[in-house]
Design a protein around this motif. Structure first.
Motif, PDB file in Angstrom:
ATOM      1  N   LYS A   1       0.817  -1.212   0.000  1.00 37.95           N
ATOM      2  CA  LYS A   1       0.000   0.000   0.000  1.00 37.95           C
ATOM      3  C   LYS A   1       0.857   1.272   0.000  1.00 37.95           C
ATOM      4  N   LEU A   2       2.161   1.120   0.249  1.00 38.71           N
ATOM      5  CA  LEU A   2       3.050   2.276   0.327  1.00 38.71           C
ATOM      6  C   LEU A   2       3.237   2.934  -1.031  1.00 38.71           C
ATOM      7  N   LYS A   3       3.662   4.195  -0.999  1.00 35.73           N
ATOM      8  CA  LYS A   3       4.019   4.908  -2.223  1.00 35.73           C
ATOM      9  C   LYS A   3       5.300   4.269  -2.772  1.00 35.73           C
ATOM     10  N   PRO A   4       5.526   4.371  -4.091  1.00 38.90           N
ATOM     11  CA  PRO A   4       6.724   3.745  -4.679  1.00 38.90           C
ATOM     12  C   PRO A   4       8.027   4.110  -3.981  1.00 38.90           C
ATOM     13  N   VAL A   5       8.239   5.368  -3.646  1.00 40.61           N
ATOM     14  CA  VAL A   5       9.493   5.761  -3.010  1.00 40.61           C
ATOM     15  C   VAL A   5       9.612   5.125  -1.619  1.00 40.61           C
ATOM     16  N   GLU A   6       8.495   4.976  -0.929  1.00 47.27           N
ATOM     17  CA  GLU A   6       8.526   4.331   0.385  1.00 47.27           C
ATOM     18  C   GLU A   6       8.816   2.839   0.251  1.00 47.27           C
ATOM     19  N   LYS A   7       8.328   2.226  -0.812  1.00 50.95           N
ATOM     20  CA  LYS A   7       8.624   0.806  -1.065  1.00 50.95           C
ATOM     21  C   LYS A   7      10.111   0.612  -1.321  1.00 50.95           C
ATOM     22  N   VAL A   8      10.688   1.533  -2.082  1.00 48.95           N
ATOM     23  CA  VAL A   8      12.122   1.442  -2.382  1.00 48.95           C
ATOM     24  C   VAL A   8      12.929   1.561  -1.096  1.00 48.95           C
ATOM     25  N   ARG A   9      12.577   2.517  -0.259  1.00 47.17           N
ATOM     26  CA  ARG A   9      13.301   2.694   1.010  1.00 47.17           C
ATOM     27  C   ARG A   9      13.181   1.461   1.895  1.00 47.17           C
ATOM     28  N   LEU A  10      11.978   0.903   1.934  1.00 46.29           N
ATOM     29  CA  LEU A  10      11.770  -0.305   2.732  1.00 46.29           C
ATOM     30  C   LEU A  10      12.589  -1.467   2.173  1.00 46.29           C
ATOM     31  N   ALA A  11      12.565  -1.635   0.857  1.00 43.11           N
ATOM     32  CA  ALA A  11      13.319  -2.723   0.229  1.00 43.11           C
ATOM     33  C   ALA A  11      14.813  -2.566   0.490  1.00 43.11           C
ATOM     34  N   GLU A  12      15.330  -1.347   0.349  1.00 39.76           N
ATOM     35  CA  GLU A  12      16.751  -1.108   0.609  1.00 39.76           C
ATOM     36  C   GLU A  12      17.106  -1.408   2.061  1.00 39.76           C
ATOM     37  N   SER A  13      16.243  -1.024   2.960  1.00 42.27           N
ATOM     38  CA  SER A  13      16.480  -1.281   4.377  1.00 42.27           C
ATOM     39  C   SER A  13      16.507  -2.774   4.671  1.00 42.27           C
ATOM     40  N   LEU A  14      15.559  -3.492   4.113  1.00 40.85           N
ATOM     41  CA  LEU A  14      15.512  -4.944   4.329  1.00 40.85           C
ATOM     42  C   LEU A  14      16.732  -5.634   3.729  1.00 40.85           C
ATOM     43  N   LEU A  15      17.106  -5.239   2.508  1.00 42.67           N
ATOM     44  CA  LEU A  15      18.262  -5.862   1.864  1.00 42.67           C
ATOM     45  C   LEU A  15      19.560  -5.554   2.608  1.00 42.67           C
ATOM     46  N   SER A  16      19.703  -4.329   3.081  1.00 37.15           N
ATOM     47  CA  SER A  16      20.946  -3.993   3.788  1.00 37.15           C
ATOM     48  C   SER A  16      21.045  -4.745   5.110  1.00 37.15           C
ATOM     49  N   SER A  17      19.915  -5.089   5.693  1.00 39.25           N
ATOM     50  CA  SER A  17      19.958  -5.837   6.948  1.00 39.25           C
ATOM     51  C   SER A  17      20.464  -7.263   6.731  1.00 39.25           C
ATOM     52  N   LEU A  18      20.374  -7.750   5.508  1.00 39.50           N
ATOM     53  CA  LEU A  18      20.859  -9.095   5.203  1.00 39.50           C
ATOM     54  C   LEU A  18      22.352  -9.118   4.928  1.00 39.50           C
ATOM     55  N   ASP A  19      22.931  -7.968   4.599  1.00 37.08           N
ATOM     56  CA  ASP A  19      24.335  -7.889   4.206  1.00 37.08           C
ATOM     57  C   ASP A  19      25.291  -7.713   5.381  1.00 37.08           C
ATOM     58  N   ARG A  20      24.794  -7.626   6.577  1.00 34.13           N
ATOM     59  CA  ARG A  20      25.665  -7.411   7.730  1.00 34.13           C
ATOM     60  C   ARG A  20      26.302  -8.723   8.167  1.00 34.13           C
ATOM     61  N   PRO A  21      27.631  -8.735   8.250  1.00 37.59           N
ATOM     62  CA  PRO A  21      28.305  -9.968   8.685  1.00 37.59           C
ATOM     63  C   PRO A  21      28.098 -10.212  10.175  1.00 37.59           C
ATOM     64  N   ASP A  22      28.130 -11.444  10.543  1.00 35.77           N
ATOM     65  CA  ASP A  22      28.052 -11.824  11.947  1.00 35.77           C
ATOM     66  C   ASP A  22      29.432 -11.581  12.554  1.00 35.77           C
ATOM     67  N   VAL A  23      29.520 -10.698  13.513  1.00 37.29           N
ATOM     68  CA  VAL A  23      30.802 -10.286  14.094  1.00 37.29           C
ATOM     69  C   VAL A  23      31.552 -11.468  14.697  1.00 37.29           C
ATOM     70  N   GLU A  24      30.851 -12.345  15.383  1.00 35.97           N
ATOM     71  CA  GLU A  24      31.504 -13.493  16.015  1.00 35.97           C
ATOM     72  C   GLU A  24      32.085 -14.448  14.972  1.00 35.97           C
ATOM     73  N   ILE A  25      31.348 -14.685  13.905  1.00 37.88           N
ATOM     74  CA  ILE A  25      31.852 -15.560  12.837  1.00 37.88           C
ATOM     75  C   ILE A  25      33.056 -14.922  12.166  1.00 37.88           C
ATOM     76  N   GLU A  26      33.004 -13.618  11.925  1.00 41.73           N
ATOM     77  CA  GLU A  26      34.136 -12.923  11.317  1.00 41.73           C
ATOM     78  C   GLU A  26      35.384 -13.051  12.193  1.00 41.73           C
ATOM     79  N   LYS A  27      35.228 -12.895  13.500  1.00 39.80           N
ATOM     80  CA  LYS A  27      36.368 -13.024  14.423  1.00 39.80           C
ATOM     81  C   LYS A  27      36.961 -14.426  14.348  1.00 39.80           C
TER      82      LYS A  27
END
Length: 70
Positions: free
Chosen positions: A12-38
């Motif tokens: 139901k969101l406006k297109p620009v709000e959908k893009v922001r939401l999608a970017e936020s969700l995708l960036s949350s998947l790209d964060r490495p697990d700090v403990e695994i990295e160590k």
């Protein structure tokens, strides 16, 4: 069911709000697990030290090159 409800509301969101939401969700998947990295850093340093001390030998790159198909 919560994910389905969120999806219905997100559509139901406006297109620009959908893009922001999608970017936020995708960036949350790209964060490495700090403990695994160590753990990987520690392991790679341990292996490198073993190599430098002559405890293990390297493997030639040619061994990993793709084979030519005939």
């Amino acid at each position: 069911m919560l994910a389905e409800q969120i999806q219905v509301e997100a559509l139901k969101l406006k297109p620009v709000e959908k893009v922001r939401l999608a970017e936020s969700l995708l960036s949350s998947l790209d964060r490495p697990d700090v403990e695994i990295e160590k753990k990987w850093v520690n392991e790679s340093e341990r292996r490198y030290a073993a190599y430098k001390n002559g405890e293990i030998q390297g493997i030639p790159l040619a061994q990993f090159s793709p084979r030519k198909r005939t």
